[in-house]
Scaffold this motif. Structure first.
Motif, mmCIF file in Angstrom:
data_model
loop_
_atom_site.group_PDB
_atom_site.id
_atom_site.type_symbol
_atom_site.label_atom_id
_atom_site.label_comp_id
_atom_site.label_asym_id
_atom_site.label_seq_id
_atom_site.Cartn_x
_atom_site.Cartn_y
_atom_site.Cartn_z
ATOM 1 N N TRP A 95 -31.365 -41.522 -6.142
ATOM 2 C CA TRP A 95 -32.062 -41.136 -7.212
ATOM 3 C C TRP A 95 -33.413 -40.134 -7.467
ATOM 4 C CZ3 TRP A 95 -37.909 -41.654 -6.460
ATOM 5 C CH2 TRP A 95 -38.066 -42.190 -5.560
ATOM 6 N N GLY A 96 -33.047 -38.831 -6.619
ATOM 7 C CA GLY A 96 -33.348 -37.757 -6.687
ATOM 8 C C GLY A 96 -31.973 -37.081 -7.637
ATOM 9 N N ILE A 97 -30.786 -37.572 -8.054
ATOM 10 C CA ILE A 97 -29.922 -36.874 -8.489
ATOM 11 C C ILE A 97 -29.927 -37.392 -9.979
ATOM 12 C CG2 ILE A 97 -27.337 -36.494 -8.569
ATOM 13 C CD1 ILE A 97 -28.098 -36.024 -5.087
ATOM 14 N N VAL A 98 -29.495 -38.807 -9.914
ATOM 15 C CA VAL A 98 -29.891 -39.584 -11.459
ATOM 16 C C VAL A 98 -30.992 -41.023 -11.311
ATOM 17 C CG1 VAL A 98 -28.256 -41.830 -12.402
ATOM 18 C CG2 VAL A 98 -27.382 -39.642 -11.225
ATOM 19 N N ALA A 99 -31.213 -40.655 -11.884
ATOM 20 C CA ALA A 99 -32.650 -41.549 -12.369
ATOM 21 C C ALA A 99 -32.387 -42.759 -12.475
ATOM 22 C CB ALA A 99 -33.616 -41.133 -13.723
ATOM 23 N N PRO A 100 -33.383 -43.577 -11.997
ATOM 24 C CA PRO A 100 -32.873 -45.149 -11.735
ATOM 25 C C PRO A 100 -32.784 -46.109 -13.207
ATOM 26 C CG PRO A 100 -34.308 -44.863 -10.053
ATOM 27 C CD PRO A 100 -34.518 -43.588 -10.852
ATOM 28 N N ARG A 101 -32.470 -46.912 -12.975
ATOM 29 C CA ARG A 101 -32.006 -47.081 -15.062
ATOM 30 C C ARG A 101 -32.668 -47.685 -15.162
ATOM 31 N NH1 ARG A 101 -27.536 -46.538 -16.697
ATOM 32 N NH2 ARG A 101 -25.299 -46.325 -15.261
ATOM 33 N N TRP A 102 -33.711 -48.071 -14.766
ATOM 34 C CA TRP A 102 -35.411 -49.088 -14.537
ATOM 35 C C TRP A 102 -35.831 -48.196 -15.160
ATOM 36 C CZ3 TRP A 102 -39.625 -47.725 -12.726
ATOM 37 C CH2 TRP A 102 -39.442 -47.810 -11.266
ATOM 38 N N LEU A 103 -36.186 -46.996 -15.285
ATOM 39 C CA LEU A 103 -36.570 -46.425 -16.112
ATOM 40 C C LEU A 103 -36.616 -46.315 -17.235
ATOM 41 C CD1 LEU A 103 -36.831 -43.755 -12.971
ATOM 42 C CD2 LEU A 103 -39.030 -44.684 -13.826
ATOM 43 N N PRO A 104 -37.899 -46.125 -18.242
ATOM 44 C CA PRO A 104 -37.698 -45.692 -20.137
ATOM 45 C C PRO A 104 -37.375 -44.566 -20.127
ATOM 46 C CG PRO A 104 -40.292 -46.079 -18.727
ATOM 47 C CD PRO A 104 -39.579 -46.536 -18.042
ATOM 48 N N LEU A 105 -36.270 -44.080 -20.741
ATOM 49 C CA LEU A 105 -36.382 -43.162 -20.941
ATOM 50 C C LEU A 105 -35.249 -41.999 -20.359
ATOM 51 C CD1 LEU A 105 -39.315 -41.772 -22.727
ATOM 52 C CD2 LEU A 105 -37.941 -43.186 -23.744
ATOM 53 N N ILE A 106 -35.423 -42.107 -19.282
ATOM 54 C CA ILE A 106 -34.467 -41.347 -18.287
ATOM 55 C C ILE A 106 -33.829 -42.221 -17.528
ATOM 56 C CG2 ILE A 106 -36.538 -39.075 -18.231
ATOM 57 C CD1 ILE A 106 -37.450 -39.817 -15.872
ATOM 58 N N GLY A 107 -33.763 -43.236 -17.293
ATOM 59 C CA GLY A 107 -33.176 -44.062 -16.513
ATOM 60 C C GLY A 107 -31.384 -43.817 -16.873
ATOM 61 N N LYS A 109 -29.905 -40.994 -16.149
ATOM 62 C CA LYS A 109 -29.305 -40.118 -16.367
ATOM 63 C C LYS A 109 -29.894 -38.504 -15.537
ATOM 64 C CE LYS A 109 -31.629 -40.394 -21.170
ATOM 65 N NZ LYS A 109 -32.435 -40.038 -22.356
ATOM 66 N N GLN A 110 -29.278 -37.859 -15.538
ATOM 67 C CA GLN A 110 -29.274 -37.131 -14.479
ATOM 68 C C GLN A 110 -29.895 -36.090 -14.443
ATOM 69 O OE1 GLN A 110 -26.073 -34.170 -13.574
ATOM 70 N NE2 GLN A 110 -26.362 -33.368 -11.778
ATOM 71 N N VAL A 111 -30.718 -36.259 -13.082
ATOM 72 C CA VAL A 111 -32.844 -35.781 -13.192
ATOM 73 C C VAL A 111 -32.126 -33.729 -13.118
ATOM 74 C CG1 VAL A 111 -34.291 -35.449 -11.296
ATOM 75 C CG2 VAL A 111 -33.549 -37.374 -11.399
ATOM 76 N N ARG A 112 -33.203 -33.373 -14.315
ATOM 77 C CA ARG A 112 -32.816 -31.582 -13.865
ATOM 78 C C ARG A 112 -33.783 -30.997 -12.850
ATOM 79 N NH1 ARG A 112 -31.518 -29.904 -19.455
ATOM 80 N NH2 ARG A 112 -31.684 -31.874 -20.813
ATOM 81 N N THR A 113 -32.684 -30.789 -11.760
ATOM 82 C CA THR A 113 -33.175 -29.886 -10.586
ATOM 83 C C THR A 113 -34.486 -28.659 -10.936
ATOM 84 O OG1 THR A 113 -30.630 -29.241 -10.520
ATOM 85 C CG2 THR A 113 -32.562 -28.174 -8.333
ATOM 86 N N TRP A 114 -34.195 -27.982 -11.878
ATOM 87 C CA TRP A 114 -35.710 -27.647 -12.194
ATOM 88 C C TRP A 114 -37.171 -28.688 -12.332
ATOM 89 C CZ3 TRP A 114 -38.643 -28.077 -16.950
ATOM 90 C CH2 TRP A 114 -38.009 -28.787 -17.624
ATOM 91 N N ALA A 115 -36.909 -29.627 -13.141
ATOM 92 C CA ALA A 115 -37.812 -30.028 -13.475
ATOM 93 C C ALA A 115 -38.310 -30.788 -12.214
ATOM 94 C CB ALA A 115 -37.930 -31.335 -14.637
ATOM 95 N N ALA A 116 -37.851 -31.493 -11.148
ATOM 96 C CA ALA A 116 -38.087 -32.514 -10.279
ATOM 97 C C ALA A 116 -38.644 -31.143 -8.868
ATOM 98 C CB ALA A 116 -37.160 -32.128 -9.645
ATOM 99 N N VAL A 117 -38.614 -29.865 -9.322
ATOM 100 C CA VAL A 117 -38.660 -28.735 -8.069
ATOM 101 C C VAL A 117 -39.968 -28.077 -8.723
ATOM 102 C CG1 VAL A 117 -38.383 -26.401 -7.412
ATOM 103 C CG2 VAL A 117 -36.183 -28.229 -7.065
#
Length: 183
Positions: A95-107, A109-117
């Motif tokens: 879930w640090g690579i693809v956001a869990p489906r239950w999350l609104p808006l981003i579920g 979708k691939q997690v943007r590396t720059w945003a997480a970092v």
């Protein structure tokens, strides 16, 4: 795949474009973060449910809202603290690579590396600054309201928080490195 193409891949990169799995040490460190936050959480919960932690009734009422809104505020702080600590696991889990489906808006979708970092390193810097600044003034904080063994216990329960920021930073750097190494 040709030998030349396989050599072009970064060491440890997967052929399907996903980042390599985290090393065992990073998984251990990520799991340690919520455990590091737990002792101070338990201290606050103890206060909220009425366990005598050394504060007078007057201090509990005036400073912590007990009885009153402190019954809601202290557990809410505990949930937020542990929730934030548990987010560290996302740096070593899928879930640090693809956001869990239950999350609104981003579920889903691939997690943007720059945003997480960026979020994790900013959090690590803030946590480190806050915990070090609080450790620096520990002798003067609540010294008149909390004494003796109660003060020592509180200090030992809050001391692990000094590790949270640096450990989050280490796991974040590993996450960024692994995400950069994907094929």
């Amino acid at each position: 795949m040709t030998i030349e193409a396989s050599r072009a891949l970064a060491p440890g990169a997967a052929l399907d474009g996903t980042p390599p799995p985290p090393p065992r040490w990073a998984v251990w460190v990520a799991h340690a973060v919520p455990l590091i936050a737990l002792p101070s959480t338990l201290w606050r919960l103890a206060m909220a449910i009425g366990v005598p932690v050394g504060y007078s009734t007057e201090v509990l009422r005036h400073d912590y809202g007990i009885p009153g809104n402190g019954y809601l505020v202290l557990p809410a702080i505990c949930v937020l603290q542990e929730g934030a600590a548990l987010l560290t696991l996302g740096l070593v889990r899928d879930w640090g690579i693809v956001a869990p489906r239950w999350l609104p808006l981003i579920g889903g979708k691939q997690v943007r590396t720059w945003a997480a970092v960026t979020a994790a390193l900013l959090g690590a810097a803030i946590l480190t600054a806050v915990t070090i600044s609080q450790a620096a003034v520990w002798d003067s904080v609540d010294s008149e309201n909390l004494k003796g063994m109660h003060r020592a216990v509180m200090g030992w329960l809050y001391m692990p928080l000094l590790l949270w920021g640096p450990l989050l930073a280490v796991v974040t750097v590993n996450y960024a490195s692994r995400r950069r190494r994907r094929a």
